[in-house]
Scaffold this active site. Structure first.
Site, PDB file in Angstrom:
ATOM      1  CG  ASP A 355      44.389  40.145  43.650  1.00 53.87           C
ATOM      2  OD1 ASP A 355      44.580  39.999  45.442  1.00 53.87           O
ATOM      3  OD2 ASP A 355      44.063  39.214  42.919  1.00 53.87           O
ATOM      4  CG  HIS A 378      42.197  43.317  46.189  1.00 56.58           C
ATOM      5  ND1 HIS A 378      42.100  42.341  45.680  1.00 56.58           N
ATOM      6  CD2 HIS A 378      41.880  44.503  45.962  1.00 56.58           C
ATOM      7  CE1 HIS A 378      41.369  42.630  44.636  1.00 56.58           C
ATOM      8  NE2 HIS A 378      41.628  44.082  44.800  1.00 56.58           N
TER       9      HIS A 378
END
Length: 547
Positions: A355, A378
């Site tokens: 993430d 991310h």
């Protein structure tokens, strides 16, 4: 005649007495010299100090100029008992003040902070019964070692190398612990062997219905976590059972594969110890809460069930030379998560996870990130902010000198519809991207569930600066989706050079919606969709927007 004689005699005697007295007074002054004023000042200072000490109360002062041994003060003795001149009074606040608007990088405190040198006392977990074989539960030994270290200022709790310690959920907490404790996680051994590891349980019974953190440090001053060791959350036992309500990154809606197929499945996990499904609440590996001047340096945190390193309600945070490592497709495994924390410095670290490499949430200000490698992951994100109509306040954020490789996003701001508050004073500078799907993103329509209702309220975004962002992208170079009712303002772009790499996704041109600002230099590709200046219906911020 007798009366007259007596009067003359008395006058004569009186004059002689005055002369003698004046002579003695001047001699006294001559003997004292310039020290007379100094001694009187010192006596005054001593008297004043005694008054101050008396006002503070509850402090014994046994110093002074007497050669006799001071008598111990009994519980019933009066505070007005005679004392010799006390030493200067040292005030130790229960909690040091946070740094007010520091110049970057934030300066650590001069007191209550340990940079990792030698400490006065060490407490080795092996001495408190830890086995370090990777099988026996060493939680009690860690708790006992911490209880001892907690009582000694600048102590060191040692987790030695060449062992694997199986430790369950545990809280190393204050607020009554002494400041400047060092949690020494496994330094390099002279033999050159690999450092040991702290591992999390994979037994679902240990976690009960689930916990929000595994290793927690709360309400501490000057706590330092350091060493070359590994903290392993063994999170793969959690990843396969991801509940539907777990957030899924909404930017996936912008990424369409060329063959219209869904991306990779989650990584195959190992089974839990008893082959039982793990709890729905997944823990953060290492969390700091309500602490002043926490430092994390040198260690590796890997395979966390959820977030790897979290700071909540902390001031004066320092993270450097840290490695975070989890598979790029491990769900919701943020690298470093900041929430309600101020005066934060993160640098010289390698962050790879499933993430956001760094997630900056509401209540954060004065955050400085530089010289960080991010990937997989991310990217570095501010938000999501304003979820469930909440107020979010973020300000003074600088992210610079960052390398990103094979990440979903580069630098991103994401907010939910219906929120309030503001994000202002953000600088993204010298970001090198390599095969990043979406290098520059503002998304004020963020939604991590299947459906979200349209709302007019929004978190206000202003003063967002992008400078020297260069490299390659695989989907879209710029995506600015701002609120209809509260457009993004003062967005500036300087020296943006992004080139496409045709791989497995459709390529898109830059996209802008309700985004106003300035192109300070030509960009590659041209970002003609940015609207120059201010929105025509630009309104003054209200209390709803301000923080």
């Amino acid at each position: 005649m007798i009366g007259g004689f007596s009067l003359k005699s008395f006058t004569y005697i009186f004059l002689i007495a005055i002369l003698i007295w004046c002579s003695n007074f001047e001699s006294c002054i001559a003997r004292r010299g310039r020290h007379w004023r100094h001694n009187n000042n010192r006596a005054f200072s001593s008297s004043l100090m005694k008054k101050k000490v008396k006002n503070y109360g509850n402090h014994n002062n046994n110093g002074g100029g007497s050669n006799s041994k001071p008598k111990p003060k009994s519980p019933s003795s009066s505070s007005s008992s005679p004392k010799s001149t006390p030493p200067p009074y040292k005030i130790t606040p229960s909690l040091p003040p946070r740094i007010p608007n520091p110049d970057y990088p934030p300066s650590p405190p001069t007191k209550g902070y340990n940079k990792g040198g030698s400490s006065s006392t060490t407490f080795n977990v092996l001495d408190f019964g830890a086995k370090g074989d990777g099988n026996c539960d060493d939680t009690k030994a860690f708790e006992a070692a911490w209880a001892a270290a907690c009582k000694v200022e600048a102590s060191t709790m040692v987790v030695p190398a060449d062992y694997t310690f199986y430790v369950g959920p545990i809280s190393f907490s204050g607020p009554y612990c002494k400041p400047s404790i060092v949690f020494q996680v496994l330094t390099t051994t002279p033999s050159g062997k690999l450092d040991g590891t702290i591992v999390a349980p994979t037994n679902s019974k240990v976690w009960g219905g689930g916990m929000f953190q595994w290793l927690e440090f709360s309400k501490l001053v000057g706590i330092t976590i350091q060493g070359n060791g590994v903290i392993d959350g063994r999170g793969s036992v959690w990843w396969k059972d991801q509940p539907y309500d777990d957030p899924i990154d909404d930017e996936e809606k912008l990424i369409v594969p060329l063959n219209h197929t869904i991306g990779k499945p989650p990584p195959m996990p190992v089974e839990s110890e008893l082959g039982v499904k793990m709890p729905g609440i997944k823990p953060t590996a290492l969390r700091f809460y309500g602490s002043f001047y926490p430092t994390v340096t040198g260690i590796t945190i890997q395979n966390s069930p959820q977030c790897h390193l979290k700071f909540d309600s902390c001031n004066g945070v320092l993270v450097h030379d840290v490695t975070i490592s989890s598979p790029g497709d491990s769900p919701n495994t943020d690298g470093i998560h900041l929430q309600n924390s101020k005066d934060v410095l993160i640098h010289s670290s390698n962050l790879g996870c499933g993430d956001d490499c760094i997630s900056i949430q509401t209540g954060c200000s004065n955050v400085y990130v530089h010289n960080v490698n991010c990937g997989p992951g991310h990217g570095i994100s501010i938000g999501g902010l304003g979820k469930d109509n909440t107020r979010a306040c973020v300000s003074n954020i600088t992210v610079r000198d960052v390398n990103m490789h094979n990440t979903m996003n580069g630098v991103r701001i994401k907010t939910w519809q219906g929120g309030s508050g503001s994000v202002q004073g953000v600088q993204f500078s010298n970001i090198q991207v390599s095969e990043v799907q979406l290098p520059i993103v503002i998304d004020q329509f963020y939604c991590d569930k299947r459906s979200c209702s349209n709302q007019t309220a929004a978190v206000a975004l202003a003063g967002i600066n992008y400078e020297e962002i260069k490299g390659t992208y695989t989907v879209k170079p710029v995506h600015f989706a701002c609120s209809d009712s509260l457009p993004c303002v003062d967005v500036s772009l300087t020296s943006i050079e992004l080139k496409p790499v045709q791989e497995q996704y459709h390529l898109y041109d830059p996209f802008c919606w309700q985004t106003y600002g300035e192109l300070k230099t030509p960009t590659l590709p041209p970002i003609s969709c940015l609207q120059i200046g201010k929105p025509p219906n630009n309104r003054i911020q209200t209390d709803h927007d301000l923080c």
